[in-house]
Structures are given as structure tokens and as C-alpha cells.
Design a protein around this motif. Structure first.
Motif, PDB file in Angstrom:
ATOM      1  N   ALA A  29      12.540  15.160  55.544  1.00 54.03           N
ATOM      2  CA  ALA A  29      12.342  14.018  54.650  1.00 54.03           C
ATOM      3  C   ALA A  29      11.810  12.815  55.422  1.00 54.03           C
ATOM      4  O   ALA A  29      10.919  12.104  54.945  1.00 54.03           O
ATOM      5  N   GLN A  30      12.335  12.583  56.621  1.00 64.10           N
ATOM      6  CA  GLN A  30      11.852  11.468  57.428  1.00 64.10           C
ATOM      7  C   GLN A  30      10.406  11.682  57.852  1.00 64.10           C
ATOM      8  O   GLN A  30       9.600  10.748  57.833  1.00 64.10           O
ATOM      9  N   ILE A  31      10.079  12.901  58.251  1.00 65.17           N
ATOM     10  CA  ILE A  31       8.698  13.196  58.638  1.00 65.17           C
ATOM     11  C   ILE A  31       7.759  12.939  57.465  1.00 65.17           C
ATOM     12  O   ILE A  31       6.707  12.311  57.621  1.00 65.17           O
ATOM     13  N   HIS A  32       8.151  13.397  56.291  1.00 64.90           N
ATOM     14  CA  HIS A  32       7.330  13.174  55.096  1.00 64.90           C
ATOM     15  C   HIS A  32       7.169  11.676  54.829  1.00 64.90           C
ATOM     16  O   HIS A  32       6.065  11.205  54.516  1.00 64.90           O
ATOM     17  N   GLU A  33       8.254  10.942  54.982  1.00 62.37           N
ATOM     18  CA  GLU A  33       8.207   9.498  54.717  1.00 62.37           C
ATOM     19  C   GLU A  33       7.290   8.779  55.696  1.00 62.37           C
ATOM     20  O   GLU A  33       6.450   7.978  55.293  1.00 62.37           O
ATOM     21  N   PHE A  34       7.434   9.054  57.006  1.00 54.63           N
ATOM     22  CA  PHE A  34       6.542   8.328  57.906  1.00 54.63           C
ATOM     23  C   PHE A  34       5.120   8.835  57.854  1.00 54.63           C
ATOM     24  O   PHE A  34       4.185   8.095  58.159  1.00 54.63           O
ATOM     25  N   ASN A  35       4.905  10.072  57.421  1.00 58.98           N
ATOM     26  CA  ASN A  35       3.535  10.528  57.175  1.00 58.98           C
ATOM     27  C   ASN A  35       2.889   9.676  56.093  1.00 58.98           C
ATOM     28  O   ASN A  35       1.744   9.242  56.235  1.00 58.98           O
ATOM     29  N   GLU A  36       3.606   9.455  55.012  1.00 60.13           N
ATOM     30  CA  GLU A  36       3.065   8.636  53.922  1.00 60.13           C
ATOM     31  C   GLU A  36       2.810   7.201  54.369  1.00 60.13           C
ATOM     32  O   GLU A  36       1.738   6.649  54.121  1.00 60.13           O
ATOM     33  N   GLU A  40      -1.089   5.632  55.078  1.00 57.80           N
ATOM     34  CA  GLU A  40      -1.597   4.479  54.321  1.00 57.80           C
ATOM     35  C   GLU A  40      -1.979   3.332  55.249  1.00 57.80           C
ATOM     36  O   GLU A  40      -2.958   2.643  55.020  1.00 57.80           O
ATOM     37  N   LYS A  41      -1.192   3.131  56.289  1.00 60.81           N
ATOM     38  CA  LYS A  41      -1.416   2.003  57.185  1.00 60.81           C
ATOM     39  C   LYS A  41      -2.594   2.224  58.130  1.00 60.81           C
ATOM     40  O   LYS A  41      -3.345   1.297  58.405  1.00 60.81           O
ATOM     41  N   CYS A  42      -2.781   3.448  58.615  1.00 61.20           N
ATOM     42  CA  CYS A  42      -3.695   3.676  59.733  1.00 61.20           C
ATOM     43  C   CYS A  42      -5.003   4.394  59.395  1.00 61.20           C
ATOM     44  O   CYS A  42      -5.985   4.236  60.115  1.00 61.20           O
ATOM     45  N   ILE A  43      -5.016   5.181  58.361  1.00 63.97           N
ATOM     46  CA  ILE A  43      -6.208   5.983  58.079  1.00 63.97           C
ATOM     47  C   ILE A  43      -7.103   5.239  57.095  1.00 63.97           C
ATOM     48  O   ILE A  43      -6.734   5.021  55.951  1.00 63.97           O
ATOM     49  N   GLY A  44      -8.267   4.837  57.561  1.00 63.23           N
ATOM     50  CA  GLY A  44      -9.217   4.145  56.701  1.00 63.23           C
ATOM     51  C   GLY A  44      -9.946   5.129  55.811  1.00 63.23           C
ATOM     52  O   GLY A  44      -9.759   5.176  54.603  1.00 63.23           O
TER      53      GLY A  44
END
Length: 87
Positions: A29-36, A40-44
Motif C-alpha cells: 500500500a505504501q509503495i502504491h501511494e508513493f508511486n502515485e 504526479e510530482k516528477c513525471i512531466g
């Protein structure tokens, strides 16, 4: 009926198994959360390769997410210790 007779002997093993599975689910769940969050923050715009700036952003984002999660977990542990010590 013999399967149920040994149930109490297997309770500890079952509890340990369930605890491990719960921990695995929490990590996923944590991996999924920080993936999201980090996506959003880093991938243009998606491409076939990550440039250096994107890699750095993702790495920093994940590091901060983990740091924050650990800090929150430690804080809750401290609060629980204070509550159990005060009773």
C-alpha cells in the motif's frame, strides 16, 4: 475432527503468518501511494527513458515519503508508550 484438535497448537503459527501478510500488504500500500504521489510530482511527460532530473526527483520524493512515514510511525509509537505508561 483431528484437524480442529491441533488448532490451538497452530494458533501461534497462524498469527505469525497473518502478521507477516499484513505487513506485506502495508508495504504494498505504501509503495502504491508513493508511486502515485511521486509520479504526479516528477513525471512531466512519459518517454522511453528517465532523464537525470526526473530520476533525482523520483529518488528524493521516495526518500522524503519514507522519512515522513517513519517519523509518523515513531511519533505514534511514542504516543502509545506514553499512554500505556500513564495508565
Amino acid at each position: 475432527m483431528s484437524d480442529f484438535e491441533n488448532l490451538s497448537g497452530n494458533d501461534k503459527e497462524l498469527q505469525e503468518f497473518l502478521m507477516i501478510e499484513k505487513q506485506k500488504a502495508q508495504v504494498n500500500a505504501q509503495i502504491h501511494e508513493f508511486n502515485e504521489i511521486c509520479w504526479e510530482k516528477c513525471i512531466g511527460k512519459p518517454s522511453t527513458k528517465l532523464d537525470h532530473a526526473t530520476e533525482t526527483c523520483l529518488s528524493n520524493c521516495v526518500d522524503r515519503f519514507i522519512d515522513t512515514s517513519l517519523l509518523i510511525t515513531q511519533r505514534f509509537a511514542q504516543m502509545l508508550q506514553k499512554q500505556s505508561g500513564g495508565m
